[in-house]
Design a protein around this motif. Structure first.
Motif, PDB file in Angstrom:
ATOM      1  N   SER A 145      -5.206   0.447  -5.268  1.00 17.22           N
ATOM      2  CA  SER A 145      -4.512   1.324  -4.313  1.00 17.22           C
ATOM      3  C   SER A 145      -4.045   0.577  -3.071  1.00 17.22           C
ATOM      4  CB  SER A 145      -5.403   2.497  -3.916  1.00 17.22           C
ATOM      5  OG  SER A 145      -6.489   2.043  -3.144  1.00 17.22           O
ATOM      6  N   ARG A 146      -4.667  -0.548  -2.768  1.00 20.23           N
ATOM      7  CA  ARG A 146      -4.287  -1.386  -1.625  1.00 20.23           C
ATOM      8  C   ARG A 146      -4.570  -0.727  -0.278  1.00 20.23           C
ATOM      9  NH1 ARG A 146      -3.985  -6.155  -3.032  1.00 20.23           N
ATOM     10  NH2 ARG A 146      -2.250  -6.726  -1.754  1.00 20.23           N
ATOM     11  N   LYS A 147      -5.523   0.193  -0.250  1.00 16.80           N
ATOM     12  CA  LYS A 147      -5.846   0.896   0.998  1.00 16.80           C
ATOM     13  C   LYS A 147      -6.345  -0.065   2.071  1.00 16.80           C
ATOM     14  CE  LYS A 147     -10.312   2.354  -0.861  1.00 16.80           C
ATOM     15  NZ  LYS A 147     -10.203   1.696  -2.147  1.00 16.80           N
ATOM     16  N   THR A 148      -7.076  -1.105   1.680  1.00 19.87           N
ATOM     17  CA  THR A 148      -7.570  -2.076   2.653  1.00 19.87           C
ATOM     18  C   THR A 148      -6.416  -2.799   3.337  1.00 19.87           C
ATOM     19  OG1 THR A 148      -9.625  -2.339   1.438  1.00 19.87           O
ATOM     20  CG2 THR A 148      -9.058  -4.098   2.960  1.00 19.87           C
ATOM     21  N   GLN A 149      -5.306  -2.993   2.627  1.00 20.32           N
ATOM     22  CA  GLN A 149      -4.151  -3.647   3.240  1.00 20.32           C
ATOM     23  C   GLN A 149      -3.594  -2.808   4.392  1.00 20.32           C
ATOM     24  OE1 GLN A 149      -3.346  -6.815   2.578  1.00 20.32           O
ATOM     25  NE2 GLN A 149      -5.158  -6.646   1.283  1.00 20.32           N
ATOM     26  N   SER A 150      -3.602  -1.486   4.232  1.00 22.16           N
ATOM     27  CA  SER A 150      -3.120  -0.628   5.319  1.00 22.16           C
ATOM     28  C   SER A 150      -4.053  -0.723   6.522  1.00 22.16           C
ATOM     29  CB  SER A 150      -2.973   0.821   4.848  1.00 22.16           C
ATOM     30  OG  SER A 150      -4.224   1.392   4.535  1.00 22.16           O
ATOM     31  N   ILE A 151      -5.335  -0.825   6.282  1.00 18.49           N
ATOM     32  CA  ILE A 151      -6.321  -0.946   7.360  1.00 18.49           C
ATOM     33  C   ILE A 151      -6.176  -2.296   8.063  1.00 18.49           C
ATOM     34  CG2 ILE A 151      -8.797  -1.114   7.866  1.00 18.49           C
ATOM     35  CD1 ILE A 151      -9.184   0.946   5.533  1.00 18.49           C
ATOM     36  N   LYS A 152      -6.041  -3.357   7.291  1.00 21.33           N
ATOM     37  CA  LYS A 152      -5.913  -4.695   7.890  1.00 21.33           C
ATOM     38  C   LYS A 152      -4.673  -4.805   8.770  1.00 21.33           C
ATOM     39  CE  LYS A 152      -8.609  -7.353   4.609  1.00 21.33           C
ATOM     40  NZ  LYS A 152      -8.625  -8.418   3.602  1.00 21.33           N
ATOM     41  N   LEU A 153      -3.569  -4.206   8.332  1.00 20.64           N
ATOM     42  CA  LEU A 153      -2.350  -4.229   9.139  1.00 20.64           C
ATOM     43  C   LEU A 153      -2.562  -3.489  10.460  1.00 20.64           C
ATOM     44  CD1 LEU A 153       0.640  -4.887   9.560  1.00 20.64           C
ATOM     45  CD2 LEU A 153       1.175  -2.760   8.335  1.00 20.64           C
ATOM     46  N   ALA A 154      -3.164  -2.319  10.397  1.00 21.86           N
ATOM     47  CA  ALA A 154      -3.429  -1.553  11.623  1.00 21.86           C
ATOM     48  C   ALA A 154      -4.345  -2.329  12.555  1.00 21.86           C
ATOM     49  CB  ALA A 154      -4.038  -0.201  11.273  1.00 21.86           C
ATOM     50  N   ARG A 155      -5.353  -2.982  12.018  1.00 16.50           N
ATOM     51  CA  ARG A 155      -6.273  -3.767  12.851  1.00 16.50           C
ATOM     52  C   ARG A 155      -5.549  -4.921  13.532  1.00 16.50           C
ATOM     53  NH1 ARG A 155     -12.185  -4.467  10.248  1.00 16.50           N
ATOM     54  NH2 ARG A 155     -12.669  -4.794  12.441  1.00 16.50           N
ATOM     55  N   VAL A 184     -13.589   1.872  15.199  1.00 11.10           N
ATOM     56  CA  VAL A 184     -14.510   1.207  14.276  1.00 11.10           C
ATOM     57  C   VAL A 184     -13.971   1.447  12.879  1.00 11.10           C
ATOM     58  CG1 VAL A 184     -16.851   1.116  13.369  1.00 11.10           C
ATOM     59  CG2 VAL A 184     -16.483   1.552  15.802  1.00 11.10           C
ATOM     60  N   TYR A 185     -13.664   0.378  12.177  1.00  4.90           N
ATOM     61  CA  TYR A 185     -13.183   0.474  10.807  1.00  4.90           C
ATOM     62  C   TYR A 185     -14.315   0.095   9.857  1.00  4.90           C
ATOM     63  CZ  TYR A 185      -8.418   0.343  12.706  1.00  4.90           C
ATOM     64  OH  TYR A 185      -7.259   0.613  13.378  1.00  4.90           O
ATOM     65  N   TYR A 186     -14.515   0.900   8.861  1.00  3.79           N
ATOM     66  CA  TYR A 186     -15.427   0.575   7.776  1.00  3.79           C
ATOM     67  C   TYR A 186     -14.569   0.394   6.534  1.00  3.79           C
ATOM     68  CZ  TYR A 186     -19.249   2.285  10.703  1.00  3.79           C
ATOM     69  OH  TYR A 186     -20.147   2.471  11.712  1.00  3.79           O
ATOM     70  N   GLU A 187     -14.473  -0.831   6.038  1.00  3.68           N
ATOM     71  CA  GLU A 187     -13.642  -1.048   4.858  1.00  3.68           C
ATOM     72  C   GLU A 187     -14.274  -0.429   3.621  1.00  3.68           C
ATOM     73  OE1 GLU A 187     -12.029  -4.933   4.312  1.00  3.68           O
ATOM     74  OE2 GLU A 187     -11.420  -5.085   6.397  1.00  3.68           O
ATOM     75  N   GLU A 188     -15.575  -0.359   3.581  1.00  2.32           N
ATOM     76  CA  GLU A 188     -16.274   0.286   2.464  1.00  2.32           C
ATOM     77  C   GLU A 188     -17.237   1.316   3.056  1.00  2.32           C
ATOM     78  OE1 GLU A 188     -15.651   0.119  -0.703  1.00  2.32           O
ATOM     79  OE2 GLU A 188     -14.135  -1.448  -0.445  1.00  2.32           O
ATOM     80  N   PHE A 189     -16.825   2.570   3.056  1.00  2.00           N
ATOM     81  CA  PHE A 189     -17.627   3.616   3.674  1.00  2.00           C
ATOM     82  C   PHE A 189     -18.931   3.834   2.924  1.00  2.00           C
ATOM     83  CE2 PHE A 189     -18.502   8.021   5.134  1.00  2.00           C
ATOM     84  CZ  PHE A 189     -18.531   7.745   6.486  1.00  2.00           C
ATOM     85  N   ALA A 216       0.851  -1.201   0.000  1.00  3.59           N
ATOM     86  CA  ALA A 216       0.000   0.000   0.000  1.00  3.59           C
ATOM     87  C   ALA A 216       0.881   1.242   0.000  1.00  3.59           C
ATOM     88  CB  ALA A 216      -0.914   0.005   1.226  1.00  3.59           C
ATOM     89  N   HIS A 217       0.377   2.294  -0.595  1.00  4.34           N
ATOM     90  CA  HIS A 217       1.102   3.572  -0.632  1.00  4.34           C
ATOM     91  C   HIS A 217       1.328   4.051   0.799  1.00  4.34           C
ATOM     92  CE1 HIS A 217       1.967   7.794  -1.455  1.00  4.34           C
ATOM     93  NE2 HIS A 217       2.117   7.469  -2.741  1.00  4.34           N
ATOM     94  N   ALA A 218       2.471   4.663   1.047  1.00  3.29           N
ATOM     95  CA  ALA A 218       2.815   5.150   2.388  1.00  3.29           C
ATOM     96  C   ALA A 218       1.770   6.106   2.936  1.00  3.29           C
ATOM     97  CB  ALA A 218       4.185   5.822   2.360  1.00  3.29           C
ATOM     98  N   LEU A 219       1.138   6.861   2.060  1.00  6.64           N
ATOM     99  CA  LEU A 219       0.129   7.823   2.505  1.00  6.64           C
ATOM    100  C   LEU A 219      -1.024   7.142   3.235  1.00  6.64           C
ATOM    101  CD1 LEU A 219      -0.652  10.795   2.536  1.00  6.64           C
ATOM    102  CD2 LEU A 219      -1.788  10.443   0.336  1.00  6.64           C
ATOM    103  N   PHE A 220      -1.370   5.899   2.861  1.00 10.77           N
ATOM    104  CA  PHE A 220      -2.462   5.189   3.521  1.00 10.77           C
ATOM    105  C   PHE A 220      -2.093   4.747   4.933  1.00 10.77           C
ATOM    106  CE2 PHE A 220      -3.730   3.968  -0.997  1.00 10.77           C
ATOM    107  CZ  PHE A 220      -4.568   5.054  -1.117  1.00 10.77           C
ATOM    108  N   HIS A 221      -0.808   4.655   5.211  1.00 11.83           N
ATOM    109  CA  HIS A 221      -0.381   4.243   6.547  1.00 11.83           C
ATOM    110  C   HIS A 221      -0.404   5.400   7.546  1.00 11.83           C
ATOM    111  CE1 HIS A 221       0.530   0.348   4.985  1.00 11.83           C
ATOM    112  NE2 HIS A 221       1.473   0.810   4.175  1.00 11.83           N
ATOM    113  N   VAL A 222      -0.468   6.630   7.064  1.00 10.52           N
ATOM    114  CA  VAL A 222      -0.499   7.792   7.961  1.00 10.52           C
ATOM    115  C   VAL A 222      -1.760   7.775   8.820  1.00 10.52           C
ATOM    116  CG1 VAL A 222      -0.523  10.307   8.095  1.00 10.52           C
ATOM    117  CG2 VAL A 222       1.046   9.156   6.519  1.00 10.52           C
TER     118      VAL A 222
END
Length: 143
Positions: free
Chosen positions: A75-85, A118-123, A31-37
């Protein structure tokens, strides 16, 4: 689009949680570094005392709302969310909350669990559900 280098340049120059987390996350996902911020901010919120506030005549408490926006799939944004979770579950058991299905369920959840994420993978799904809520005003009643 912001480059990976621009994200790195915007981070504090010294070792910080944000820099360490983003460097670690970059090794774990594509995932792009920006998604990890925002992921790093969401994790850091769990370390602040739940009663931390600012006195402005009345005590103001912070809530953090973030949305990660990117192209679906690529974009792989969900991958950044899954890692944080995954990190959150290990670091703060019970803080990874299930998304409530209604405002009543959210209120009841907050009575017993005043802190969490609370994470919503699809807002878009959240918005569609909120639109069907019986308390949602129709267009005629909105001023």
């Amino acid at each position: 689009m912001i480059s990976e280098q621009q994200v790195a340049d915007a981070l504090p120059p010294k070792v910080t949680f944000f820099r360490d987390y983003i460097d670690y996350a970059a090794q774990c996902t594509d995932a792009h570094a920006l998604f990890h911020v925002p992921a790093s901010f969401s994790l850091l919120t769990q370390t602040a005392p739940v009663n931390l506030g600012i006195d402005m005549g009345i005590e103001i408490y912070a809530n953090l709302f973030m949305m990660v926006v990117g192209a679906s799939s690529v974009s792989r944004k969900t991958q950044s969310i899954k890692l944080a979770r995954r990190i959150l579950r290990d670091a703060a058991p019970g803080a990874d909350l299930e998304a409530p299905g209604s405002d009543e369920e959210l209120r009841d959840m907050l009575k017993t669990q005043p802190r969490g994420i609370v994470y919503y993978e699809e807002f878009g799904q959240f918005l569609a559900g909120a639109e069907n809520n019986y308390k949602t005003p129709d267009r005629k009643s909105v001023v």
